[in-house]
Design a protein around this motif. Structure first.
Motif, PDB file in Angstrom:
ATOM      1  N   HIS A  10       5.057  -7.110  20.414  1.00 54.05           N
ATOM      2  CA  HIS A  10       4.969  -5.650  20.432  1.00 54.05           C
ATOM      3  C   HIS A  10       3.854  -5.072  21.317  1.00 54.05           C
ATOM      4  O   HIS A  10       3.807  -3.862  21.502  1.00 54.05           O
ATOM      5  N   HIS A  11       2.964  -5.883  21.863  1.00 57.78           N
ATOM      6  CA  HIS A  11       1.859  -5.319  22.651  1.00 57.78           C
ATOM      7  C   HIS A  11       2.368  -4.486  23.829  1.00 57.78           C
ATOM      8  O   HIS A  11       3.313  -4.882  24.507  1.00 57.78           O
ATOM      9  N   PHE A  12       1.649  -3.386  24.062  1.00 56.89           N
ATOM     10  CA  PHE A  12       2.099  -2.403  25.044  1.00 56.89           C
ATOM     11  C   PHE A  12       2.239  -2.996  26.449  1.00 56.89           C
ATOM     12  O   PHE A  12       3.118  -2.585  27.220  1.00 56.89           O
ATOM     13  N   ASP A  13       1.381  -3.953  26.774  1.00 60.98           N
ATOM     14  CA  ASP A  13       1.459  -4.523  28.123  1.00 60.98           C
ATOM     15  C   ASP A  13       2.694  -5.422  28.296  1.00 60.98           C
ATOM     16  O   ASP A  13       2.895  -6.003  29.366  1.00 60.98           O
ATOM     17  N   HIS A  14       3.535  -5.527  27.254  1.00 58.39           N
ATOM     18  CA  HIS A  14       4.789  -6.280  27.369  1.00 58.39           C
ATOM     19  C   HIS A  14       6.003  -5.394  27.131  1.00 58.39           C
ATOM     20  O   HIS A  14       7.135  -5.834  27.296  1.00 58.39           O
ATOM     21  N   THR A  15       5.745  -4.164  26.715  1.00 61.04           N
ATOM     22  CA  THR A  15       6.850  -3.275  26.327  1.00 61.04           C
ATOM     23  C   THR A  15       6.821  -1.919  27.048  1.00 61.04           C
ATOM     24  O   THR A  15       7.724  -1.104  26.854  1.00 61.04           O
ATOM     25  N   GLY A  17       0.975 -16.216  15.783  1.00 61.25           N
ATOM     26  CA  GLY A  17      -0.398 -16.647  16.072  1.00 61.25           C
ATOM     27  C   GLY A  17      -1.105 -15.567  16.868  1.00 61.25           C
ATOM     28  O   GLY A  17      -2.026 -14.922  16.396  1.00 61.25           O
ATOM     29  N   HIS A  18      -0.634 -15.335  18.099  1.00 59.55           N
ATOM     30  CA  HIS A  18      -1.161 -14.220  18.905  1.00 59.55           C
ATOM     31  C   HIS A  18      -0.864 -12.911  18.166  1.00 59.55           C
ATOM     32  O   HIS A  18      -1.749 -12.100  17.938  1.00 59.55           O
ATOM     33  N   THR A  19       0.397 -12.718  17.802  1.00 52.13           N
ATOM     34  CA  THR A  19       0.803 -11.641  16.894  1.00 52.13           C
ATOM     35  C   THR A  19       1.734 -12.270  15.848  1.00 52.13           C
ATOM     36  O   THR A  19       2.248 -13.369  16.067  1.00 52.13           O
ATOM     37  N   GLY A  54       5.473 -15.613  26.913  1.00 47.57           N
ATOM     38  CA  GLY A  54       4.699 -14.413  26.565  1.00 47.57           C
ATOM     39  C   GLY A  54       3.218 -14.731  26.476  1.00 47.57           C
ATOM     40  O   GLY A  54       2.642 -15.325  27.394  1.00 47.57           O
ATOM     41  N   ASP A  55       2.598 -14.361  25.351  1.00 52.12           N
ATOM     42  CA  ASP A  55       1.161 -14.603  25.168  1.00 52.12           C
ATOM     43  C   ASP A  55       0.882 -15.732  24.176  1.00 52.12           C
ATOM     44  O   ASP A  55      -0.179 -15.788  23.570  1.00 52.12           O
ATOM     45  N   VAL A  56       1.857 -16.643  23.999  1.00 57.05           N
ATOM     46  CA  VAL A  56       1.579 -17.828  23.157  1.00 57.05           C
ATOM     47  C   VAL A  56       0.916 -18.890  24.031  1.00 57.05           C
ATOM     48  O   VAL A  56      -0.223 -19.285  23.782  1.00 57.05           O
TER      49      VAL A  56
END
Ligand code: ZN
Ligand code: FE
Length: 234
Positions: free
Chosen positions: A52-57, A106-108, A125-127
């Protein structure tokens, strides 16, 4: 299949293209995506979001309205314009490809990654980053550790496309942890040259990550937590 790599700051946006059909991964913004699809005559069928982080959506809303595509992402998250909620084990069929959903918290808490088995391609993603991993912002170190173990279990030849260009910093940290690791030394030299020439450091492979990524080289959860703590203050 062709994968176009777009940059938005240090975020990567991916455009997977089969014939003229395109799938977008993690649109930080819509502009560069729309410019590319218009120029090339691609049709976006789906946008796959990892978390859900804004820099991905950030580009979801605009893409949905401009391209009339479906937004796919994890359930229980605040992804703008989400049309289809996915959970672990779901398969998204789009652009003649199957993408398997793996829920890797983990990250989210909501983080998922997309794995295209037939093409051996993973969008992390950010994993998992090249030579690094995401910060543990919502989950626990144990969850992140388990998530990384699931990625480690994928075939060595799997191509890894991650959410950010953090590779240089990650490799410098990796070398700090393992100063005598020749694979890290070699990769750092190569990546420095790529970054100088503005060339992306993605994709990596699971095989290379096993040799150079300290977070995948940790022997257990305790060692992993300690590495993550050290990286946070690095
Ligand atoms: Zn994130
Ligand atoms: Fe991010």
């Amino acid at each position: 299949m062709n994968i176009k790599i777009l940059r938005s700051g240090d975020n990567y946006i991916y455009l997977i293209v089969v014939d003229k059909k395109a799938v977008v991964i993690d649109p930080a913004s819509a502009q560069s995506v729309l410019a590319t699809v218009r120029e090339s005559g691609f049709h976006i069928s789906h946008v796959l979001v990892t978390h859900h982080h804004f820099d991905h959506t950030g580009g979801c809303h605009e893409l949905k309205h401009a391209a009339h595509c479906e937004i796919v992402g994890p359930a229980q998250s605040s992804i703008p314009g989400l049309d289809r909620e996915v959970v672990d084990g779901d398969i998204i069929h789009t652009a003649d490809l199957d993408f398997e959903v793996m829920a890797l918290p983990g990250h989210t808490n909501d983080h998922v990654v997309y794995y295209c088995r037939e093409k051996s391609v993973l969008f992390t993603g950010d994993v998992l980053f090249v030579a690094g991993c995401g910060r543990i912002l919502e989950g626990t170190a144990m969850e992140m550790w388990n998530s990384l173990q699931r990625i480690l279990a994928l075939p060595d030849e799997t191509l890894v496309y991650c959410g950010h260009e953090y590779t240089l910093d990650n490799l410098e940290f990796a070398l700090h942890i393992e100063p005598n690791n020749i694979d890290i030394q070699d990769k750092l030299e190569i990546v420095r040259e790529w970054i100088d020439r503005d060339k992306p450091s993605v994709p990596s492979t699971i095989k290379v990550e096993k040799l150079t990524n300290p977070f995948l080289r940790a022997a257990n959860e305790k060692e992993f937590s300690e590495l993550r703590r050290r990286k946070n203050i690095w």
